[in-house]
Design a protein around this motif. Structure first.
Motif, PDB file in Angstrom:
ATOM      1  N   LEU A  48      25.846  40.935 -21.089  1.00  0.00           N
ATOM      2  CA  LEU A  48      26.721  39.780 -20.917  1.00  0.00           C
ATOM      3  C   LEU A  48      27.541  39.609 -22.192  1.00  0.00           C
ATOM      4  O   LEU A  48      26.996  39.594 -23.296  1.00  0.00           O
ATOM      5  CB  LEU A  48      25.907  38.516 -20.658  1.00  0.00           C
ATOM      6  CG  LEU A  48      26.693  37.209 -20.492  1.00  0.00           C
ATOM      7  CD1 LEU A  48      27.595  37.267 -19.261  1.00  0.00           C
ATOM      8  CD2 LEU A  48      25.740  36.015 -20.391  1.00  0.00           C
ATOM      9  N   VAL A  49      28.865  39.486 -22.029  1.00  0.00           N
ATOM     10  CA  VAL A  49      29.784  39.341 -23.160  1.00  0.00           C
ATOM     11  C   VAL A  49      30.433  37.963 -23.071  1.00  0.00           C
ATOM     12  O   VAL A  49      31.098  37.654 -22.086  1.00  0.00           O
ATOM     13  CB  VAL A  49      30.867  40.441 -23.135  1.00  0.00           C
ATOM     14  CG1 VAL A  49      31.781  40.307 -24.352  1.00  0.00           C
ATOM     15  CG2 VAL A  49      30.227  41.834 -23.088  1.00  0.00           C
TER      16      VAL A  49
ATOM     17  N   GLN B 158      29.482  45.132 -30.182  1.00  0.00           N
ATOM     18  CA  GLN B 158      28.027  45.020 -30.131  1.00  0.00           C
ATOM     19  C   GLN B 158      27.430  45.748 -28.931  1.00  0.00           C
ATOM     20  O   GLN B 158      26.206  45.766 -28.762  1.00  0.00           O
ATOM     21  CB  GLN B 158      27.634  43.540 -30.087  1.00  0.00           C
ATOM     22  CG  GLN B 158      28.179  42.720 -31.246  1.00  0.00           C
ATOM     23  CD  GLN B 158      28.071  41.224 -31.006  1.00  0.00           C
ATOM     24  OE1 GLN B 158      27.194  40.757 -30.293  1.00  0.00           O
ATOM     25  NE2 GLN B 158      28.988  40.462 -31.601  1.00  0.00           N
ATOM     26  N   LEU B 159      28.288  46.356 -28.107  1.00  0.00           N
ATOM     27  CA  LEU B 159      27.827  47.029 -26.899  1.00  0.00           C
ATOM     28  C   LEU B 159      27.599  48.514 -27.145  1.00  0.00           C
ATOM     29  O   LEU B 159      28.384  49.166 -27.853  1.00  0.00           O
ATOM     30  CB  LEU B 159      28.860  46.891 -25.784  1.00  0.00           C
ATOM     31  CG  LEU B 159      29.051  45.519 -25.139  1.00  0.00           C
ATOM     32  CD1 LEU B 159      30.241  45.575 -24.193  1.00  0.00           C
ATOM     33  CD2 LEU B 159      27.803  45.101 -24.403  1.00  0.00           C
TER      34      LEU B 159
ATOM     35  N   ARG C 254      28.631  45.983 -18.156  1.00  0.00           N
ATOM     36  CA  ARG C 254      28.820  44.649 -18.726  1.00  0.00           C
ATOM     37  C   ARG C 254      29.634  43.759 -17.803  1.00  0.00           C
ATOM     38  O   ARG C 254      30.433  44.231 -16.998  1.00  0.00           O
ATOM     39  CB  ARG C 254      29.502  44.731 -20.097  1.00  0.00           C
ATOM     40  CG  ARG C 254      31.016  44.819 -20.142  1.00  0.00           C
ATOM     41  CD  ARG C 254      31.605  46.176 -19.768  1.00  0.00           C
ATOM     42  NE  ARG C 254      31.099  47.251 -20.569  1.00  0.00           N
ATOM     43  CZ  ARG C 254      31.720  47.699 -21.678  1.00  0.00           C
ATOM     44  NH1 ARG C 254      32.820  47.110 -22.108  1.00  0.00           N
ATOM     45  NH2 ARG C 254      31.256  48.755 -22.320  1.00  0.00           N
ATOM     46  N   LEU C 255      29.380  42.449 -17.945  1.00  0.00           N
ATOM     47  CA  LEU C 255      30.275  41.459 -17.359  1.00  0.00           C
ATOM     48  C   LEU C 255      30.673  40.521 -18.479  1.00  0.00           C
ATOM     49  O   LEU C 255      29.909  40.246 -19.398  1.00  0.00           O
ATOM     50  CB  LEU C 255      29.638  40.736 -16.169  1.00  0.00           C
ATOM     51  CG  LEU C 255      28.325  39.992 -16.338  1.00  0.00           C
ATOM     52  CD1 LEU C 255      28.581  38.551 -16.732  1.00  0.00           C
ATOM     53  CD2 LEU C 255      27.547  40.020 -15.030  1.00  0.00           C
TER      54      LEU C 255
ATOM     55  N   LEU D 160      34.723  43.592 -15.073  1.00  0.00           N
ATOM     56  CA  LEU D 160      34.460  42.334 -14.386  1.00  0.00           C
ATOM     57  C   LEU D 160      34.488  41.218 -15.423  1.00  0.00           C
ATOM     58  O   LEU D 160      33.596  41.120 -16.273  1.00  0.00           O
ATOM     59  CB  LEU D 160      33.104  42.342 -13.668  1.00  0.00           C
ATOM     60  CG  LEU D 160      32.687  41.002 -13.048  1.00  0.00           C
ATOM     61  CD1 LEU D 160      33.736  40.515 -12.045  1.00  0.00           C
ATOM     62  CD2 LEU D 160      31.321  41.103 -12.378  1.00  0.00           C
ATOM     63  N   ALA D 161      35.538  40.405 -15.368  1.00  0.00           N
ATOM     64  CA  ALA D 161      35.681  39.278 -16.296  1.00  0.00           C
ATOM     65  C   ALA D 161      35.851  38.003 -15.504  1.00  0.00           C
ATOM     66  O   ALA D 161      36.402  37.993 -14.400  1.00  0.00           O
ATOM     67  CB  ALA D 161      36.882  39.499 -17.225  1.00  0.00           C
TER      68      ALA D 161
END
Length: 314
Positions: free
Chosen positions: A195-196, A214-215, A221-222, A241-242
């Motif tokens: 999760l971002v 940081q990924l 990720r979303l 996906l944002a």
């Protein structure tokens, strides 16, 4: 002819009044639980067909605010058991007042702020069914959480910190330009889903590159943020996906169109009102905008129902 004009004007006035009554006392409480399919590259098997809920824009402190809808949302989501709930900012609404707009606001009307924070604590207490059900809840901050109604307003860092502290007290994790692995559903093993969370755009605190750094490479990720304008800063393919809020679906808009809205008329740039936004952002990135549950400026919603979005991950 004069009689016809007279009765036509009277009918128009009655129609406008009826719409305002509907938009103030009925429509804001009819929550749209909207289901969407969402694809994430490299999605771990444990997350396939799992559900993520998105809500936004509580706007606690707004006159005639509909914070009681928070209780309905929490109870329904607790029954539905999504794997996580995301809240996309603007927990409070403009607690300082319109004037003045300079640094002197740092010391003004702190009693008003305390009152709003107390209201926020009450609203967040209504989310208890989520935490009691063991559902992880995450948040980002919006412009109003810094007491910013416009991008050139003075931002109040101490106020945003107070909002963040209040959220953390009730078990809601706040992300500011950072990433974290989500707890795997059913405590299963395998690659994580990250999760971002992005900081406030108006507060000049949105730093996608910092959060993305940081990924791990190719991590599923979303991404979520408050303001859709932050989305344009994401590099190609980094936000498949944002999610965002901020625009309240335009709040007042004509039927059968998402292009014309009251908020779009007030804005100086493009307003991405709701749903999947086409032809925006870098290639490989996709943004969904949630209509939120609160108000801005006036407590009216017309053709822009409050929304809870339920994403099924694929």
């Amino acid at each position: 002819m004069k009689k016809f004009i007279k009765y036509s004007l009277l009918l128009l006035v009655i129609l406008v009044i009826a719409l305002l009554v509907w938009g103030t006392f009925v429509a804001p409480y009819q929550i749209d639980y909207k289901e969407e399919q969402a694809e994430i590259p490299h999605l771990p098997l444990a997350w396939k067909d799992r559900e993520i809920a998105l809500i936004a824009d509580f706007q606690v402190g707004m006159w005639l605010s509909n914070t009681e809808t928070v209780k309905d949302i929490a109870e329904r989501l607790a029954q539905r058991q999504p794997s996580a709930v995301l809240i996309a900012g603007d927990f409070i609404y403009h607690p300082i007042g319109d004037e003045p707009r300079e640094e002197i606001r740092e010391e003004l009307e702190k009693d008003d702020v305390r009152e709003v924070i107390q209201e926020l604590r009450h609203a967040l207490s209504l989310l208890a069914p989520l935490t009691e059900a063991g559902i992880p809840v995450y948040a980002v901050l919006g412009n109003h959480d810094y007491a910013m109604e416009k991008p050139d307003d003075t931002r109040l860092e101490w106020l945003a910190q107070q909002v963040e502290t209040t959220l953390e007290e009730v078990g809601i994790k706040v992300l500011v330009n950072e990433s974290l692995p989500l707890p795997a559903p059913g405590n299963t093993d395998g690659d994580p889903l990250y999760l971002v969370g992005i900081g406030s755009h108006y507060a000049n605190n949105d730093a996608p590159q910092q959060a993305l750094s940081q990924l791990p490479d190719d991590a599923a990720r979303l991404v979520f943020m408050h303001n859709p304008d932050s989305f344009s800063h994401f590099p190609e393919g980094s936000a498949p996906l944002a999610m965002a809020g901020h625009t309240h679906g335009g709040q007042i808009r004509l039927p059968w169109t998402s292009d014309w809205s009251w908020m779009a008329m007030l804005a100086k740039n493009d307003v991405h009102t709701d749903g999947w936004v086409e032809n925006y952002g870098k290639p490989g990135n996709r943004l969904y905008v949630n209509r939120g549950i609160g108000f801005s400026v006036i407590p009216v919603r017309l053709n822009a129902a409050p929304e809870v979005t339920l994403f099924t991950l694929q």
